[in-house]
Design a protein around this motif. Structure first.
Motif, PDB file in Angstrom:
ATOM      1  N   THR A 121       3.961   1.576  -3.629  1.00  0.00           N
ATOM      2  CA  THR A 121       2.602   1.489  -3.099  1.00  0.00           C
ATOM      3  C   THR A 121       2.096   0.061  -3.172  1.00  0.00           C
ATOM      4  OG1 THR A 121       1.721   2.071  -5.284  1.00  0.00           O
ATOM      5  CG2 THR A 121       1.997   3.864  -3.694  1.00  0.00           C
ATOM      6  N   ARG A 122       1.226  -0.270  -2.233  1.00  0.00           N
ATOM      7  CA  ARG A 122       0.638  -1.601  -2.189  1.00  0.00           C
ATOM      8  C   ARG A 122      -0.467  -1.705  -3.233  1.00  0.00           C
ATOM      9  NH1 ARG A 122      -0.580  -2.766   3.773  1.00  0.00           N
ATOM     10  NH2 ARG A 122      -2.438  -1.539   3.338  1.00  0.00           N
ATOM     11  N   PRO A 123      -0.611  -2.841  -3.885  1.00  0.00           N
ATOM     12  CA  PRO A 123      -1.692  -3.008  -4.865  1.00  0.00           C
ATOM     13  C   PRO A 123      -3.061  -2.777  -4.248  1.00  0.00           C
ATOM     14  CG  PRO A 123      -0.105  -4.783  -5.081  1.00  0.00           C
ATOM     15  CD  PRO A 123       0.273  -4.026  -3.852  1.00  0.00           C
ATOM     16  N   PHE A 124      -3.975  -2.279  -5.054  1.00  0.00           N
ATOM     17  CA  PHE A 124      -5.382  -2.064  -4.727  1.00  0.00           C
ATOM     18  C   PHE A 124      -5.649  -0.834  -3.862  1.00  0.00           C
ATOM     19  CE2 PHE A 124      -5.163  -6.778  -5.312  1.00  0.00           C
ATOM     20  CZ  PHE A 124      -5.824  -6.806  -6.527  1.00  0.00           C
ATOM     21  N   ASP A 125      -4.873  -0.608  -2.783  1.00  0.00           N
ATOM     22  CA  ASP A 125      -5.213   0.512  -1.910  1.00  0.00           C
ATOM     23  C   ASP A 125      -4.217   1.667  -1.965  1.00  0.00           C
ATOM     24  OD1 ASP A 125      -3.056  -0.577  -0.608  1.00  0.00           O
ATOM     25  OD2 ASP A 125      -4.215  -1.373   1.068  1.00  0.00           O
ATOM     26  N   ALA A 126      -3.119   1.521  -2.716  1.00  0.00           N
ATOM     27  CA  ALA A 126      -2.136   2.586  -2.936  1.00  0.00           C
ATOM     28  C   ALA A 126      -1.491   3.083  -1.643  1.00  0.00           C
ATOM     29  CB  ALA A 126      -2.769   3.772  -3.679  1.00  0.00           C
ATOM     30  N   VAL A 127      -1.466   2.250  -0.620  1.00  0.00           N
ATOM     31  CA  VAL A 127      -0.793   2.608   0.623  1.00  0.00           C
ATOM     32  C   VAL A 127       0.711   2.408   0.454  1.00  0.00           C
ATOM     33  CG1 VAL A 127      -0.518   2.027   3.066  1.00  0.00           C
ATOM     34  CG2 VAL A 127      -2.791   2.030   2.019  1.00  0.00           C
ATOM     35  N   THR A 128       1.502   3.385   0.921  1.00  0.00           N
ATOM     36  CA  THR A 128       2.951   3.292   0.782  1.00  0.00           C
ATOM     37  C   THR A 128       3.493   2.131   1.607  1.00  0.00           C
ATOM     38  OG1 THR A 128       3.098   5.684   0.467  1.00  0.00           O
ATOM     39  CG2 THR A 128       5.122   4.533   1.064  1.00  0.00           C
ATOM     40  N   THR A 129       4.358   1.355   0.990  1.00  0.00           N
ATOM     41  CA  THR A 129       4.938   0.200   1.667  1.00  0.00           C
ATOM     42  C   THR A 129       6.275  -0.117   1.032  1.00  0.00           C
ATOM     43  OG1 THR A 129       4.525  -2.089   2.354  1.00  0.00           O
ATOM     44  CG2 THR A 129       3.849  -1.479   0.126  1.00  0.00           C
ATOM     45  N   ALA A 130       6.955  -1.119   1.561  1.00  0.00           N
ATOM     46  CA  ALA A 130       8.241  -1.541   1.007  1.00  0.00           C
ATOM     47  C   ALA A 130       8.037  -2.741   0.098  1.00  0.00           C
ATOM     48  CB  ALA A 130       9.211  -1.900   2.141  1.00  0.00           C
ATOM     49  N   THR A 131       8.950  -2.921  -0.834  1.00  0.00           N
ATOM     50  CA  THR A 131       8.899  -4.093  -1.701  1.00  0.00           C
ATOM     51  C   THR A 131       9.440  -5.303  -0.930  1.00  0.00           C
ATOM     52  OG1 THR A 131      11.138  -3.764  -2.572  1.00  0.00           O
ATOM     53  CG2 THR A 131       9.323  -2.621  -3.694  1.00  0.00           C
ATOM     54  N   PRO A 132       9.114  -6.508  -1.386  1.00  0.00           N
ATOM     55  CA  PRO A 132       9.680  -7.692  -0.721  1.00  0.00           C
ATOM     56  C   PRO A 132      11.203  -7.679  -0.668  1.00  0.00           C
ATOM     57  CG  PRO A 132       7.879  -8.338  -2.148  1.00  0.00           C
ATOM     58  CD  PRO A 132       8.116  -6.881  -2.407  1.00  0.00           C
ATOM     59  N   LEU A 133      11.868  -7.237  -1.745  1.00  0.00           N
ATOM     60  CA  LEU A 133      13.325  -7.179  -1.737  1.00  0.00           C
ATOM     61  C   LEU A 133      13.843  -6.161  -0.731  1.00  0.00           C
ATOM     62  CD1 LEU A 133      14.338  -7.450  -5.508  1.00  0.00           C
ATOM     63  CD2 LEU A 133      14.790  -9.102  -3.689  1.00  0.00           C
ATOM     64  N   ALA A 134      13.140  -5.027  -0.606  1.00  0.00           N
ATOM     65  CA  ALA A 134      13.553  -4.021   0.368  1.00  0.00           C
ATOM     66  C   ALA A 134      13.390  -4.539   1.789  1.00  0.00           C
ATOM     67  CB  ALA A 134      12.738  -2.745   0.175  1.00  0.00           C
ATOM     68  N   LEU A 135      12.308  -5.267   2.048  1.00  0.00           N
ATOM     69  CA  LEU A 135      12.111  -5.869   3.362  1.00  0.00           C
ATOM     70  C   LEU A 135      13.207  -6.887   3.655  1.00  0.00           C
ATOM     71  CD1 LEU A 135       8.241  -6.409   3.321  1.00  0.00           C
ATOM     72  CD2 LEU A 135       9.495  -4.802   4.763  1.00  0.00           C
ATOM     73  N   ALA A 136      13.559  -7.679   2.651  1.00  0.00           N
ATOM     74  CA  ALA A 136      14.622  -8.665   2.839  1.00  0.00           C
ATOM     75  C   ALA A 136      15.960  -7.977   3.076  1.00  0.00           C
ATOM     76  CB  ALA A 136      14.709  -9.574   1.618  1.00  0.00           C
ATOM     77  N   LYS A 137      16.206  -6.894   2.373  1.00  0.00           N
ATOM     78  CA  LYS A 137      17.463  -6.166   2.510  1.00  0.00           C
ATOM     79  C   LYS A 137      17.616  -5.579   3.905  1.00  0.00           C
ATOM     80  CE  LYS A 137      21.123  -4.539   0.249  1.00  0.00           C
ATOM     81  NZ  LYS A 137      22.054  -5.378  -0.515  1.00  0.00           N
ATOM     82  N   SER A 138      16.500  -5.126   4.471  1.00  0.00           N
ATOM     83  CA  SER A 138      16.538  -4.508   5.799  1.00  0.00           C
ATOM     84  C   SER A 138      16.423  -5.533   6.917  1.00  0.00           C
ATOM     85  CB  SER A 138      15.410  -3.484   5.924  1.00  0.00           C
ATOM     86  OG  SER A 138      14.147  -4.109   5.787  1.00  0.00           O
ATOM     87  N   GLY A 139      16.351  -6.812   6.562  1.00  0.00           N
ATOM     88  CA  GLY A 139      16.272  -7.843   7.575  1.00  0.00           C
ATOM     89  C   GLY A 139      14.897  -8.042   8.164  1.00  0.00           C
ATOM     90  N   GLN A 140      13.856  -7.514   7.513  1.00  0.00           N
ATOM     91  CA  GLN A 140      12.501  -7.633   8.033  1.00  0.00           C
ATOM     92  C   GLN A 140      11.756  -8.844   7.478  1.00  0.00           C
ATOM     93  OE1 GLN A 140      11.053  -3.741   6.931  1.00  0.00           O
ATOM     94  NE2 GLN A 140      11.426  -2.928   8.973  1.00  0.00           N
ATOM     95  N   LEU A 141      12.442  -9.623   6.635  1.00  0.00           N
ATOM     96  CA  LEU A 141      11.864 -10.878   6.158  1.00  0.00           C
ATOM     97  C   LEU A 141      12.603 -12.030   6.809  1.00  0.00           C
ATOM     98  CD1 LEU A 141      11.313 -10.374   2.327  1.00  0.00           C
ATOM     99  CD2 LEU A 141       9.590 -10.505   4.081  1.00  0.00           C
ATOM    100  N   LEU A 142      11.874 -12.942   7.421  1.00  0.00           N
ATOM    101  CA  LEU A 142      12.483 -14.107   8.025  1.00  0.00           C
ATOM    102  C   LEU A 142      12.823 -15.140   6.966  1.00  0.00           C
ATOM    103  CD1 LEU A 142      10.119 -14.493  11.111  1.00  0.00           C
ATOM    104  CD2 LEU A 142      12.296 -13.273  10.971  1.00  0.00           C
TER     105      LEU A 142
END
Length: 294
Positions: A121-142
């Motif tokens: 979950t994202r801080p403050f609003d508890a919305v489900t999201t991916a971690t930075p490492l997960a985004l990097a693993k999936s190629g969604q981080l430039l």
């Protein structure tokens, strides 16, 4: 153990700021379940002074710190029971366990409830999201080696280094704030509670590995549970080598395994399993050094 608890206070306060009162509940349940399990195990095995060392409290706090903030509380309690009873007490209690109890509890929960253990979950609003490492693993981080911001293409997210340093990113409860963890680490080093060789060898190996792999070194040092693992998990007296050479080998092994899992494994984070794997070699490292010293 009391020094470790003091050192964990900054990360605990950061988790309260970013994830709200849910952090208090998760830490409280893990600590309560760990202490109760240790008490019942001591009664069964007829042990004395079972709670004086505060080790069960440390295990409970560390376990909470490596769990997702949204994890159901009964799962957290189950992980604490496993950590104390199976990973620690059945091996003979404090000083005899082979594996780090908190990481053993997390590995058990990940194998039992993989969806819950990889829901963030994202801080403050508890919305489900991916971690930075997960985004990097999936190629969604430039690639951001030369930029101050790691841009995420998913849902217009942007993860910058300042957020990674402060802790305003998705992740396990106590691992997100590099600042809080470094403050605690500085206290432990000042009090000479931990040996500097293990965190230096661990972090240095990851940094060199990522550099030669043409990865973003700063990102990998700040993201995920690397700082928590290097300063608070890998340095555990019982499950780390006693000799200087053994500490270096242990730390380098943890760093290599973490890097390999992050880059080529199916799991975006490698800290938990790298430390647990190297825990198995600690008795061998100690015996080899002992044999050479004779």
């Amino acid at each position: 153990m009391r020094d470790v608890l003091i050192a964990l206070l900054p990360a605990g306060l950061a988790s309260l700021v970013f994830f709200g009162w849910r952090a208090v509940w998760l830490i409280g349940v893990c600590v309560g379940a760990a202490v109760l399990t240790e008490y019942l195990a001591a009664q069964f095995f007829k042990k004395k002074n079972y709670l004086n060392d505060c080790s069960a409290v440390v295990t409970g706090v560390l376990l909470a710190f490596v769990l997702p903030p949204s994890l159901p509380l009964w799962m957290a309690a189950l992980g604490a029971v496993f950590a104390i009873l199976l990973v620690k007490e059945l091996f003979g209690g404090l000083g005899h366990n082979i594996f780090n109890p908190a990481l053993g509890g997390r590995a058990f929960l990940l194998a039992s409830f993989p969806v819950w253990l990889t829901t963030w979950t994202r801080p403050f609003d508890a919305v489900t999201t991916a971690t930075p490492l997960a985004l990097a693993k999936s190629g969604q981080l430039l690639d951001a080696v030369s930029r101050a911001t790691v841009q995420a293409s998913a849902a217009g997210q942007a993860v910058n280094y300042w957020d990674l340093f402060l802790g305003n990113v998705a992740g396990s409860l106590g691992e997100t704030s590099a600042l809080a963890l470094l403050l605690g680490a500085a206290y432990l080093l000042y009090r000479q509670v931990i040996d500097w060789r293990i965190p230096l060898g661990y972090l240095g190996t990851v940094a060199l590995f990522m550099f030669f792999a043409h990865e973003n070194v700063a990102f990998h040092l700040l993201a995920g549970g690397l700082l928590l693992g290097a300063f608070f998990m890998a340095t555990d007296y019982t499950t780390s080598p006693m000799t200087r050479r053994g500490k270096w080998i242990f730390a380098i092994g943890c760093g290599i395994l973490t890097s390999v899992i992050r880059l080529w494994g199916g799991y975006p984070e490698g800290v938990c399993y790298s430390i647990l794997i190297m825990n198995m070699f600690v008795p061998l490292l100690d015996r080899l050094d002992e044999a050479k010293s004779k």
